[in-house]
Design a protein around this motif. Structure first.
Motif, PDB file in Angstrom:
ATOM      1  N   ASN A 113      33.210  40.167  50.281  1.00 15.55           N
ATOM      2  CA  ASN A 113      33.082  41.608  49.600  1.00 15.55           C
ATOM      3  C   ASN A 113      34.140  41.575  48.308  1.00 15.55           C
ATOM      4  OD1 ASN A 113      31.309  42.622  51.395  1.00 15.55           O
ATOM      5  ND2 ASN A 113      32.782  42.818  52.876  1.00 15.55           N
ATOM      6  N   ASP A 114      34.819  40.556  48.278  1.00 19.18           N
ATOM      7  CA  ASP A 114      35.988  40.402  47.082  1.00 19.18           C
ATOM      8  C   ASP A 114      35.526  39.103  46.205  1.00 19.18           C
ATOM      9  OD1 ASP A 114      38.226  40.530  45.414  1.00 19.18           O
ATOM     10  OD2 ASP A 114      39.575  40.108  47.080  1.00 19.18           O
ATOM     11  N   ASP A 115      35.310  39.821  44.914  1.00 23.95           N
ATOM     12  CA  ASP A 115      34.877  38.994  43.842  1.00 23.95           C
ATOM     13  C   ASP A 115      36.039  37.978  43.331  1.00 23.95           C
ATOM     14  OD1 ASP A 115      32.539  39.659  43.062  1.00 23.95           O
ATOM     15  OD2 ASP A 115      33.275  41.255  41.614  1.00 23.95           O
ATOM     16  N   TYR A 116      37.162  38.427  43.751  1.00 18.79           N
ATOM     17  CA  TYR A 116      38.462  37.756  43.435  1.00 18.79           C
ATOM     18  C   TYR A 116      39.172  36.801  44.638  1.00 18.79           C
ATOM     19  CZ  TYR A 116      38.611  40.763  39.426  1.00 18.79           C
ATOM     20  OH  TYR A 116      38.396  41.596  38.369  1.00 18.79           O
TER      21      TYR A 116
ATOM     22  N   SER B  50      36.355  45.842  41.781  1.00 19.75           N
ATOM     23  CA  SER B  50      36.681  45.559  43.413  1.00 19.75           C
ATOM     24  C   SER B  50      38.144  45.438  43.708  1.00 19.75           C
ATOM     25  CB  SER B  50      35.891  44.437  43.592  1.00 19.75           C
ATOM     26  OG  SER B  50      36.511  43.243  42.912  1.00 19.75           O
ATOM     27  N   ARG B  51      39.000  45.499  42.714  1.00 21.40           N
ATOM     28  CA  ARG B  51      40.625  45.347  42.899  1.00 21.40           C
ATOM     29  C   ARG B  51      41.079  46.484  42.353  1.00 21.40           C
ATOM     30  NH1 ARG B  51      43.448  39.305  42.012  1.00 21.40           N
ATOM     31  NH2 ARG B  51      43.014  38.661  44.029  1.00 21.40           N
ATOM     32  N   ARG B  54      40.505  51.011  36.110  1.00 23.62           N
ATOM     33  CA  ARG B  54      40.917  51.261  34.760  1.00 23.62           C
ATOM     34  C   ARG B  54      40.397  52.205  33.921  1.00 23.62           C
ATOM     35  NH1 ARG B  54      40.009  46.731  31.137  1.00 23.62           N
ATOM     36  NH2 ARG B  54      37.755  46.470  32.064  1.00 23.62           N
ATOM     37  N   GLN B 216      29.965  43.953  42.059  1.00 25.00           N
ATOM     38  CA  GLN B 216      30.727  44.528  43.056  1.00 25.00           C
ATOM     39  C   GLN B 216      31.748  45.592  42.559  1.00 25.00           C
ATOM     40  OE1 GLN B 216      32.978  41.367  45.107  1.00 25.00           O
ATOM     41  NE2 GLN B 216      31.595  40.885  46.440  1.00 25.00           N
TER      42      GLN B 216
END
Lengths: 280, 245
Positions: A113-116, B50-51, B54, B216
């Motif tokens: 679920n996290d692109d990073y 997703s993080r 901005r 996402q």
């Protein structure tokens, strides 16, 4: 090829072919157009400090090398990296070890679920490169097996023919009163001696050629034209411990088995018919 | 007997509602609301990644659907970046490099500032009635307002989305929701339009949330902070020279 290595920030080196394609020389300003970590477009100016010939098709096609801080600023990825290449300490790739390591890493860090979230991939899990790794492994096994089986058959046959050609000699020895078992054993001893001597000589010659390929390699850059995979332009052999004894399988065992099979005929010879055979 | 037949007809009509609304008329009314001869607006675009999120603010000038000029005002990294669209050409000016770059080919599929919108989405300037044939497939109540459901199928091949499903406010003729599909039937993007305001006699959504279904994150929220229709915009704004000014 031309100019200098980057002396500070804001400078980059280009591959010689790429610089010619762009029509830029050392001292010219170029703009990097890419996308940031967030997906927006990124623009950043560099001064070309020099050009370099990598000797690898993939690198020569369009590589630029710049200060990592410049690239991080340009792509808005402070303290981040897109890809980190890992190497085994001994310098040789082991797919089984790599797969275990990647599975262990995935269980700790992977988050769909996290692109990073970081992802570790073995070479065999990287698209067409994986296919290449599998093909190389398969070819290695196939070539070794074909060589061992073919050489075993040849040497087995040699041992067999050697025993059969000595039909007259064996008959004479039996006629002179030598025991069948003794004749058989001496022929086996001979085969063992010849097998050891041949295998040692063959291994030395084979290792010499393997060493030449290990040191100088075979230039396959012609086959790599248009390739998108970064593979060295020279393929090289690697002498391993197994290479010191693998030649003894066809060299010694096959020769001995061939001689043993041929030697079975000794026990079928009848003493009463020996003189008749020798007369013939 | 005739009375029974009439009752049956009425009952069947009740079970299977006939949508007598003309889809082309609905689309025409939408265009009357959404399109204008020219407009000047300021907007904020919040990209919910997703993080982190901005927010990018910008000022835009547009004449019809063919010409537009946008200057990004914040954050510092994007400040001074300008975009000019003339017909089917798009240029972007980057102040840090002092370069004007034309966005073309595969670059048009890139995301605008990392949002859920692509440059290709921005480039579509044909009237919706020119490229899609529409049918009304039903109605639905959304946020206590009756909406018509329209299904649009592309009449031409050079469109980014082969099929669209649109929910249109039945009274204001403003889209409130839209789904964009690929030819394969895969849902590519979902758009939610809200906070419609009546400006100079036309209903206009002040907030649009775009969601790229293949990405996402929680989508991109596009909010109009001010909008003025039918303003006098100098011609020199829509020239490449204005990008470097």
């Amino acid at each position: 090829m031309r100019g200098n290595l980057p002396a500070g920030r804001g400078e980059m080196i280009l591959s010689e072919a790429f610089s010619k394609k762009l029509g830029v020389d050392p001292g010219d300003e170029v703009t990097l157009i890419s996308s940031t970590m967030d997906g927006s477009m990124a623009f950043y100016n560099f001064i070309v400090s020099g050009t370099v010939l990598f000797g690898l098709e993939v690198l020569d096609r369009g590589t630029v090398i710049a200060d990592i801080d410049d690239i991080r600023t340009a792509l808005n990825m402070e303290n981040a990296a897109g890809e980190i290449a890992g190497f085994f300490k001994n310098g040789f790739y082991d797919d089984n070890k790599a797969l275990v390591m990647a599975a262990g890493f995935a269980s700790s860090f992977n988050n769909e679920n996290d692109d990073y979230s970081p992802v570790m991939k073995s070479l065999s899990n990287q698209g067409s490169l994986g296919l290449y790794v599998n093909m190389v492994e398969l070819w290695t096994i196939m070539i070794s097996m074909i060589f061992i089986i073919a050489m075993s058959l040849v040497l087995w046959n040699a041992g067999l023919l050697g025993g059969l050609r000595r039909y007259g000699e064996v008959g004479l020895r039996l006629a002179m009163g030598e025991e069948k078992g003794h004749v058989f054993r001496t022929m086996i001893y001979e085969a063992v001696m010849i097998g050891i001597a041949g295998s040692i000589a063959g291994t030395i010659i084979g290792l010499f050629f393997a060493w030449l390929i290990q040191k100088y390699g075979i230039n396959v850059s012609g086959m790599m034209e248009g390739s998108a995979v970064m593979i060295p332009s020279h393929i090289r052999a690697r002498i391993q411990p197994v290479d010191f004894y693998i030649g003894f399988i066809p060299g010694l065992i096959s020769t001995v088995i061939g001689t043993m099979l041929a030697g079975i005929g000794i026990y079928k010879r009848q003493t009463a018919k020996l003189f008749k055979e020798l007369e013939a | 007997m005739r009375r029974i037949f009439l009752i049956v007809i009425i009952a069947i009509s009740g079970l299977y509602p006939v949508h007598s609304q003309d889809p082309d008329e609905i689309l025409k009314r939408i265009e009357q609301n959404m399109s204008s001869d020219n407009r000047i607006f300021e907007s904020s675009m919040t990209i919910h990644g997703s993080r982190a999120s901005r927010t990018i603010t910008s000022r835009s000038y547009a004449v019809g659907d063919k010409q537009s000029f946008t200057e990004y005002l914040s954050p510092a990294r994007e400040q001074g970046t300008k975009m000019l669209k003339l017909e089917n050409q798009l240029w972007i000016y980057s102040p840090s490099t002092d370069r004007i770059i034309q966005i073309a080919g595969h670059m048009l599929r890139q995301s605008v500032m990392g949002s859920d919108l692509s440059y290709e989405d921005m480039m579509e300037d044909r009237k919706i009635t020119e490229i899609y044939s529409a049918i009304v497939t039903g109605d639905e109540i959304i946020d206590n307002r009756k909406t018509w459901i329209l299904e649009l199928t592309a009449k031409v091949s050079d469109v980014a989305y082969h099929k669209r499903k649109m929910w249109v406010d039945a009274e204001r003729y403003v889209p409130v929701r839209e789904e964009l599909y690929a030819k394969s039937g895969q849902l590519l993007k979902r758009t939610t339009l809200s906070e419609a305001e009546n400006i100079n006699g036309r209903w206009f959504p002040m907030k649009v949330v775009y969601k790229d279904m293949l990405k996402q994150g929680d989508g991109t929220e596009f909010r109009m902070t001010s909008i003025k229709f039918d303003q006098k915009i100098p011609d020199h704004i829509f020239t490449k020279a204005s990008l470097k000014q």
